[in-house]
Motif scaffolding. Structure first.
Motif, PDB file in Angstrom:
ATOM      1  N   GLU A  17      -6.652  -6.600  -1.734  1.00 60.62           N
ATOM      2  CA  GLU A  17      -7.548  -7.008  -2.704  1.00 60.62           C
ATOM      3  C   GLU A  17      -8.282  -7.386  -1.521  1.00 60.62           C
ATOM      4  O   GLU A  17      -9.643  -7.695  -1.170  1.00 60.62           O
ATOM      5  N   LYS A  53      -2.495  -2.079  -3.888  1.00 60.84           N
ATOM      6  CA  LYS A  53      -3.599  -2.599  -3.240  1.00 60.84           C
ATOM      7  C   LYS A  53      -3.882  -4.109  -2.737  1.00 60.84           C
ATOM      8  O   LYS A  53      -3.565  -4.853  -2.948  1.00 60.84           O
ATOM      9  N   SER A 112       0.874  -1.740  -8.334  1.00 61.78           N
ATOM     10  CA  SER A 112       0.936  -0.123  -8.451  1.00 61.78           C
ATOM     11  C   SER A 112       0.854  -0.063  -9.827  1.00 61.78           C
ATOM     12  O   SER A 112      -0.781   1.469 -10.457  1.00 61.78           O
ATOM     13  N   GLU A 126       1.234  -0.723  -0.464  1.00 65.85           N
ATOM     14  CA  GLU A 126       0.010  -0.115  -0.422  1.00 65.85           C
ATOM     15  C   GLU A 126       0.998   1.339  -0.397  1.00 65.85           C
ATOM     16  O   GLU A 126       0.656   1.965  -0.850  1.00 65.85           O
TER      17      GLU A 126
END
Length: 128
Positions: free
Chosen positions: A97, A95, A115, A90
């Motif tokens: 999930e 991210k 990214s 992060e």
């Protein structure tokens, strides 16, 4: 067969429209090194061969796509600590999930995005 070394995978290919950003992301996250595949470069393909820190064997590649193709990645990386790796992902613009805390029978694992939005997995192998 021995357990995989941490921060390594068997083979992979990752593609996205910004190969430099992908190289920076994975280089900073796992310490991977990159070299241009001269043969593919001669054909106009932006393909970078990946080797791990301390190991010169080619074990994967990053491909730049500029033809409108969708980015992709399919691989799983063994990490020492899934929670810490998720935080770093992060911080680098990726991210998380889906994260799963393991049990006696299964390891901690997560599906994450880099990214460029490519999906991959991470897990912490169970101690034997």
């Amino acid at each position: 067969m021995s357990a995989p070394a941490f921060d390594t995978i068997a083979w992979f290919e990752v593609a996205g429209d910004d190969a430099d950003a992908l190289q920076r992301f994975y280089g900073e996250l796992f310490g991977w090194r990159f070299a241009v595949d001269q043969e593919q470069a001669a054909d106009g393909t932006d393909y970078r061969i990946v080797s791990y820190a301390g190991d010169d064997r080619p074990l994967g590649g990053v491909r730049g796509v500029d033809d409108g193709a969708t980015g992709y990645a399919v691989f799983t990386v063994a990490v020492r600590d899934v929670e810490k790796a998720c935080a770093t992902i992060e911080d680098l613009g990726g991210k998380v999930e889906h994260k799963v805390v393991g049990s006696d029978a299964s390891p901690d694992c997560a599906y994450v995005r880099d990214s460029a939005g490519n999906l991959f997995g991470i897990f912490t192998p169970k101690a034997k």
